[in-house]
Design a protein around this motif. Structure first.
Motif, PDB file in Angstrom:
ATOM      1  N   ALA A  48       0.866  -0.531  -0.309  1.00 42.99           N
ATOM      2  CA  ALA A  48      -0.016  -0.175   0.062  1.00 42.99           C
ATOM      3  C   ALA A  48       0.925   1.269   0.050  1.00 42.99           C
ATOM      4  N   THR A  49       2.450   1.743   0.058  1.00 44.12           N
ATOM      5  CA  THR A  49       2.571   2.113   0.313  1.00 44.12           C
ATOM      6  C   THR A  49       4.260   2.221  -1.007  1.00 44.12           C
ATOM      7  N   ARG A  50       4.254   3.029  -1.248  1.00 45.46           N
ATOM      8  CA  ARG A  50       5.933   2.860  -2.449  1.00 45.46           C
ATOM      9  C   ARG A  50       6.685   4.928  -0.972  1.00 45.46           C
ATOM     10  N   ASN A  51       7.691   5.089  -0.963  1.00 44.11           N
ATOM     11  CA  ASN A  51       7.869   6.527  -0.660  1.00 44.11           C
ATOM     12  C   ASN A  51       8.010   7.400  -2.891  1.00 44.11           C
ATOM     13  N   LEU A  52       7.545   8.431  -2.769  1.00 41.08           N
ATOM     14  CA  LEU A  52       7.821   9.634  -3.962  1.00 41.08           C
ATOM     15  C   LEU A  52       9.126  10.503  -3.196  1.00 41.08           C
ATOM     16  N   ASN A  53      10.023   9.561  -3.668  1.00 44.59           N
ATOM     17  CA  ASN A  53      10.824  10.480  -2.972  1.00 44.59           C
ATOM     18  C   ASN A  53      11.427  11.585  -3.894  1.00 44.59           C
TER      19      ASN A  53
END
Length: 387
Positions: A48-53
């Motif tokens: 449900a999550t991935r960083n948009l870094n």
């Protein structure tokens, strides 16, 4: 029966779904085949999550960031689904190239500001900040579980055919097209197409190694390292803490570190934290999904020292794959009738709609990808990090 198609996309993870979306927007006939079912957890695009870094300074990546921020907004509007939660991302530590990142982002109109570590700690008290602190408010968390179906729904609405549980068991490449043998619950089907877009993640090498035919010899890409990465969701101990996405870059004197650490809050699951790209090398068809004990213990020690807002002894280990190139830049290229999107090296998801656009450009002959992504570039030795 021999079915004749225009473009077949092989692999329905993030990048294949985006390629189908981008091609369908151009009115192209596209068929997406995926060997597993929707929402499977065997590859790299679940959770449900991935960083948009936004923490890049290389010009090609910064340009892709700027384009990607606009495309994610457009996708949310078109799909009616929230895909990006803008919590901001905070990168810190003595390592990395944070001053160069800040300068490059400012020039591209992407916000970035340095903060005092004590002030950052007051604002985000779940994290102990280390020396340099770069806050990037335009970053945040993307939701793969929502994004992949959104790409596929939008592609399907424009005429794309999405086939799950459909495996490529034979692959021939010729000067003027490709021939595929597909197996599904409906049986075996032979397909010819003008071109194929290969976005098979950890299975890319296996698929290309099976390719035969007069054009197959040209399908040479570097060896891709497939690793089983093993982050964990730690239980939140400070219910009042606010969490940005974060990346912590160590200096050369930091003991017990396998790599930089990344992390974010996953609603309902805790604070995700993990080492970057140092899991054991695996065959994607034969994984145990179990954490490596020494790396997990080191991750708990990291949480004790640097994440005061979590309980380091209460966690759930999770598993995904990285498919990494020798230089950790992507492969985005066209070789004859085959377009390849591979080697996203644990930092590709934020660029998903841009990668889809680039793959569509390659498939339609609109323009080449940036030269840093060519399959024929000079390659360093595989990075050593699995120690």
């Amino acid at each position: 029966m021999n079915t004749v198609l225009d473009t077949v996309v092989i692999g329905g993870g993030a990048m294949g779904s985006a390629a189908a979306w981008a091609l369908s927007r151009r009115g192209r006939q596209v068929t997406l085949v995926e060997q597993f079912g929707p929402g499977h957890k065997i590859g790299a695009s679940h959770g449900a999550t991935r960083n948009l870094n936004p923490g890049y300074h290389q010009p090609d990546y910064v340009a892709m960031l700027a384009e990607g921020l606009d495309l994610w907004d457009e996708l949310e509007q078109d799909s009616g689904v929230q895909l990006l939660t803008r919590t901001g991302v905070v990168n810190h530590g003595p390592g990395g190239e944070l001053p160069r990142v800040a300068t490059a982002l400012a020039e591209a109109g992407i916000r970035a500001e340095f903060l005092d570590p004590a002030a950052a700690g007051e604002r985000w008290r779940g994290i102990r900040f280390d020396r340099q602190v770069l806050h990037m408010p335009d970053g945040g968390q993307l939701n793969p579980e929502a994004a992949l179906p959104a790409f596929q729904r939008l592609a399907s609405a424009r005429g794309a055919e999405i086939r799950h549980h459909t495996k490529v068991v034979d692959f021939e490449v010729f000067d003027d097209g490709v021939r595929l043998v597909l197996e599904s619950t409906a049986g075996t089907e032979v397909v010819t197409a003008a071109q194929a877009v290969v976005t098979a993640g950890g299975w890319t090498e296996k698929l290309l190694a099976r390719a035969a035919g007069t054009g197959a010899a040209a399908l040479r890409i570097p060896k891709l390292r497939v690793t089983q990465e093993q982050p964990a969701h730690f239980r939140v101990a400070d219910a009042g803490a606010v969490w940005p996405g974060f990346n912590h870059y160590p200096g050369p004197d930091y003991q017990g570190w396998y790599s930089p650490v990344y992390g974010m809050q996953t609603p309902g699951e805790g604070i995700k934290a993990g080492w970057h790209g140092v899991g054991p090398v695996v065959d994607p068809d034969h994984r145990d999904f179990l954490p490596e004990p020494k790396q997990l213990a080191a991750l708990q020690d990291y949480a004790r020292q640097w994440l005061p807002g979590v309980d380091p002894d209460s966690f759930e280990a999770i598993s995904c794959t990285y498919t990494t190139t020798p230089d950790e830049d992507f492969v985005l290229d066209r070789i004859g009738p085959v377009v390849i999107g591979a080697g996203f090296s644990g930092h590709g998801f934020k660029f998903t709609p841009v990668v889809g656009r680039i793959l569509a450009d390659l498939a339609t002959g609109t323009r080449p990808a940036p030269s840093i992504f060519r399959a024929s570039r000079q390659w360093p030795d595989l990075r050593k990090g699995n120690q």
